[in-house]
Motif scaffolding. Structure first.
Motif, PDB file in Angstrom:
ATOM      1  N   UNK A  25       0.702  11.963   3.930  1.00 56.43           N
ATOM      2  CA  UNK A  25       2.159  11.871   3.825  1.00 56.43           C
ATOM      3  C   UNK A  25       2.622  10.644   4.591  1.00 56.43           C
ATOM      4  N   UNK A  26       3.371   9.798   3.912  1.00 51.14           N
ATOM      5  CA  UNK A  26       3.870   8.577   4.543  1.00 51.14           C
ATOM      6  C   UNK A  26       5.392   8.577   4.508  1.00 51.14           C
ATOM      7  N   UNK A  27       6.002   8.212   5.621  1.00 48.03           N
ATOM      8  CA  UNK A  27       7.455   8.097   5.644  1.00 48.03           C
ATOM      9  C   UNK A  27       7.860   6.791   4.988  1.00 48.03           C
ATOM     10  N   UNK A  28       8.511   6.918   3.878  1.00 51.20           N
ATOM     11  CA  UNK A  28       8.981   5.744   3.144  1.00 51.20           C
ATOM     12  C   UNK A  28      10.355   5.318   3.646  1.00 51.20           C
ATOM     13  N   UNK A  29      11.018   4.498   2.870  1.00 49.98           N
ATOM     14  CA  UNK A  29      12.262   3.900   3.345  1.00 49.98           C
ATOM     15  C   UNK A  29      13.478   4.804   3.183  1.00 49.98           C
ATOM     16  N   UNK A  30      14.488   4.526   3.994  1.00 49.37           N
ATOM     17  CA  UNK A  30      15.813   5.064   3.748  1.00 49.37           C
ATOM     18  C   UNK A  30      16.522   4.022   2.899  1.00 49.37           C
ATOM     19  N   UNK A  31      17.027   4.442   1.758  1.00 48.47           N
ATOM     20  CA  UNK A  31      17.492   3.453   0.784  1.00 48.47           C
ATOM     21  C   UNK A  31      18.975   3.123   0.945  1.00 48.47           C
ATOM     22  N   UNK A  32      19.233   2.259   1.900  1.00 49.05           N
ATOM     23  CA  UNK A  32      20.611   1.765   2.054  1.00 49.05           C
ATOM     24  C   UNK A  32      20.638   0.243   1.997  1.00 49.05           C
ATOM     25  N   UNK A  33      19.532  -0.345   1.543  1.00 51.42           N
ATOM     26  CA  UNK A  33      19.465  -1.788   1.405  1.00 51.42           C
ATOM     27  C   UNK A  33      18.174  -2.123   0.678  1.00 51.42           C
ATOM     28  N   UNK A  34      18.012  -3.387   0.344  1.00 50.59           N
ATOM     29  CA  UNK A  34      16.790  -3.794  -0.333  1.00 50.59           C
ATOM     30  C   UNK A  34      15.599  -3.730   0.617  1.00 50.59           C
ATOM     31  N   UNK A  35      14.455  -3.483   0.048  1.00 47.80           N
ATOM     32  CA  UNK A  35      13.217  -3.399   0.828  1.00 47.80           C
ATOM     33  C   UNK A  35      12.926  -4.743   1.479  1.00 47.80           C
ATOM     34  N   UNK A  36      12.604  -4.726   2.751  1.00 45.68           N
ATOM     35  CA  UNK A  36      12.203  -5.975   3.397  1.00 45.68           C
ATOM     36  C   UNK A  36      10.719  -5.946   3.721  1.00 45.68           C
ATOM     37  N   UNK A  37      10.239  -7.064   4.236  1.00 45.33           N
ATOM     38  CA  UNK A  37       8.807  -7.204   4.464  1.00 45.33           C
ATOM     39  C   UNK A  37       8.277  -6.121   5.404  1.00 45.33           C
ATOM     40  N   UNK A  38       9.090  -5.758   6.376  1.00 45.04           N
ATOM     41  CA  UNK A  38       8.669  -4.703   7.304  1.00 45.04           C
ATOM     42  C   UNK A  38       8.468  -3.373   6.592  1.00 45.04           C
ATOM     43  N   UNK A  39       9.343  -3.069   5.663  1.00 45.77           N
ATOM     44  CA  UNK A  39       9.184  -1.824   4.898  1.00 45.77           C
ATOM     45  C   UNK A  39       7.941  -1.871   4.029  1.00 45.77           C
ATOM     46  N   UNK A  40       7.616  -3.080   3.596  1.00 46.84           N
ATOM     47  CA  UNK A  40       6.514  -3.223   2.649  1.00 46.84           C
ATOM     48  C   UNK A  40       5.158  -2.979   3.299  1.00 46.84           C
ATOM     49  N   UNK A  41       5.089  -3.168   4.605  1.00 44.82           N
ATOM     50  CA  UNK A  41       3.777  -3.056   5.244  1.00 44.82           C
ATOM     51  C   UNK A  41       3.156  -1.664   5.109  1.00 44.82           C
ATOM     52  N   UNK A  42       3.858  -0.600   5.490  1.00 48.68           N
ATOM     53  CA  UNK A  42       3.240   0.724   5.314  1.00 48.68           C
ATOM     54  C   UNK A  42       2.992   1.031   3.836  1.00 48.68           C
ATOM     55  N   UNK A  43       3.894   0.590   2.975  1.00 48.11           N
ATOM     56  CA  UNK A  43       3.686   0.816   1.544  1.00 48.11           C
ATOM     57  C   UNK A  43       2.348   0.226   1.116  1.00 48.11           C
ATOM     58  N   UNK A  44       2.103  -1.005   1.514  1.00 49.23           N
ATOM     59  CA  UNK A  44       0.866  -1.682   1.135  1.00 49.23           C
ATOM     60  C   UNK A  44      -0.332  -1.054   1.843  1.00 49.23           C
TER      61      UNK A  44
END
Length: 476
Positions: A25-44
RNA sequence: GGCGACGUGGCCGAGUGGCUAGGCAGAGGUCUGCAAAACCUCGUACAGCGGUUCGAUUCCGCUCGUCGCCUCCA
């Protein structure tokens, strides 16, 4: 295989709850803005982790949530004068679109908080019934004081915390440490009916509810950014263990922060760089290589120089495939290759695979794994040189080397294909230019030859002269 | 104030009690009309100070410095 577990602050041998299966289980983003590079790191990172685990035979269930109801979303909606639901919808769609472009596929389940309100309310109710939470003023708060082991993930001691001294306005909590599991609705906010009146989920409860729903108790791995360790993950643990009485997640894995100018990239600081902006300038694989070039737990500096280096690494891989591919395309299958180089290459194949595995098994050391792949790249290139000199290629051997490189890179999420060099189906105009250039070269008219090359370059291709004649390579 | 991470050659970045990381950039060379790509050669790095040890960049302590969390944040 060993993973670093934030809970124990040690690398531990990984033993899944159910043999052969891994629940993440991974905590993804809170969607109140566009994804930034920091958000992308755990995703990747977690996508690569799932790929790796699958490659060695595990059945993986990767659950990565999207938080679509939250204070920040409501705040943003207020500023833009649109409903909160619309803000969440807009940026959730953008998140999917932007991360899709990275080519890593989707997590198996991407649950959203607003689709799990019944589960969340049920969890709140159980907490209240157990005496671990209480209602006041239409909101429900978790009683941190009754939580055994609170602070075990973050190492925080409740009596030493800064915000012990802070009292928030408008809250009537028993203790400043208590946190909301259910927030009473204010006018204009999205809300759902509950035993405590209209309201919405607290920040931490959704992840507890959804992870338990999809992965069950004592699931394998819970991940996210290091900034979530406290309070988010700490509170998730407190909630889950208060109702189940069992350990929540057994391994906690946290990725380091992306920094710019040595400062954390975050929406609140405002120094963010959006993924969609990045993708306008760079190949998505550059971002993956940028991330994978350092260990996932280390902070990583987002800078042009570092991105350019990642881009150069991608070029090196691409050039290697190009060289091997050209050689294989022309090789006579029965031809024997250069003997001593062949032995080296055969050895390099085995070594690359072994080293790659060893590095990945050691807390997913992708930087080390890449080093192993570059070792193979060098051997392939050396073999190519020897083959060009002798005119002989062991196509089977070279093919094995190339295929291994492709397979291992694929695990890391880097695919290199025909589209990267496009030697075939080149437009007739370009072929004509190449022909003209060859003619000019034979005539010794290098000014004309270079002019032709410049025109090919303007069309996005680079000419490389080889013993077999000029070749075209797509420029990026 | 509390919790935690980290300081590696020009840069990025792995790792280890004694044995080559890797990449990028740079210098020289091979190949080429020139390039490009590739290959070969070249850098006696591990913040500082003590300690443990036959031996420490690697273990321990201290000092200095950087960063993260303790408030929304991946």
């Amino acid at each position: 295989m060993k993973f670093y577990n934030t809970l124990t602050r040690n690398k531990e041998e990984f033993v899944p709850r159910d043999s052969g299966k891994v629940g993440i289980y991974v905590c993804g983003p809170t969607v109140y803005g566009y994804v930034h590079i920091g958000n992308a790191r755990p995703y990747v990172f977690f996508a690569v982790m799932a790929r790796y685990l699958r490659s060695i035979g595990y059945e993986v269930n990767l659950v990565e949530n999207i938080t679509d109801v939250d204070d920040k979303i409501i705040e943003r909606a207020g500023k833009e004068g649109v409903p909160a639901e619309q803000v969440a919808e807009t940026y959730a769609q953008a998140y999917l679109k932007d991360t899709d472009a990275l080519g890593l596929g989707r997590p198996d389940i991407e649950p959203m908080a607003t689709r799990h309100i019944p589960e969340i309310i049920d969890l709140c109710r159980r907490l209240v019934e157990a005496g671990m939470a209480y209602e006041t003023g239409g909101s429900v708060y978790f009683r941190v004081g009754r939580s055994a082991g609170y602070g075990k993930l973050s190492g925080q001691k409740t009596d030493q915390m800064k915000h012990c001294e802070l009292a928030r306005e408008g809250e009537s909590k028993e203790s400043p440490l208590d946190f909301a599991v259910w927030k009473g609705a204010k006018p204009g906010e999205p809300s759902w009916d509950s035993p405590w009146g209209p309201g919405r989920p607290g920040w931490h409860i959704e992840c507890t509810a959804m992870s338990l729903k999809y992965l069950g108790q004592s699931f394998d791995i819970h991940g996210g950014g290091q900034d979530l360790i406290f309070p988010h993950h700490e509170n998730e643990i407190a909630q889950a263990e208060a109702v189940t009485g069992e350990s929540f997640a057994r391994y906690w894995m946290h990725n380091g922060m992306i920094t710019t100018k040595e400062e954390k990239m975050s929406k609140s600081i405002g120094n963010i760089f959006l993924l969609r902006e990045f993708l306008k300038k760079y190949d998505p694989r550059v971002l993956i290589l940028f991330f994978l070039g350092s260990h996932y737990r280390s902070p990583l500096e987002f800078s042009t120089a570092n991105l350019e280096e990642a881009a150069s690494r991608l070029e090196r891989f691409k050039n290697c495939f190009w060289k091997a591919g050209s050689l294989l395309a022309e090789a006579e299958l029965s031809a024997a290759g250069p003997a001593s180089q062949g032995e080296d290459l055969a050895g390099a194949i085995e070594r690359a695979e072994a080293e790659f595995q060893a590095e990945m098994q050691d807390d997913l050391n992708t930087a080390g794994a890449l080093a192993a792949l570059f070792g193979l790249v060098r051997q392939i290139n050396e073999y190519a040189v020897a083959a060009a000199n002798t005119g002989a290629v062991d196509a089977g051997l070279l093919g094995r080397a190339r295929d291994l490189l492709a397979r291992l890179l694929g695990i890391l999420g880097i695919e290199i294909g025909a589209g990267d060099y496009a030697e075939t189906e080149v437009e007739a105009e370009l072929l004509e230019l190449i022909r003209q250039r060859e003619e000019a070269r034979r005539a010794g008219d290098f000014t004309a030859a270079d002019a032709a090359r410049d025109r090919v370059a303007a069309a996005g291709y680079e000419i490389r002269d080889t013993p077999q004649g000029p070749k075209l390579v797509k420029k990026t």
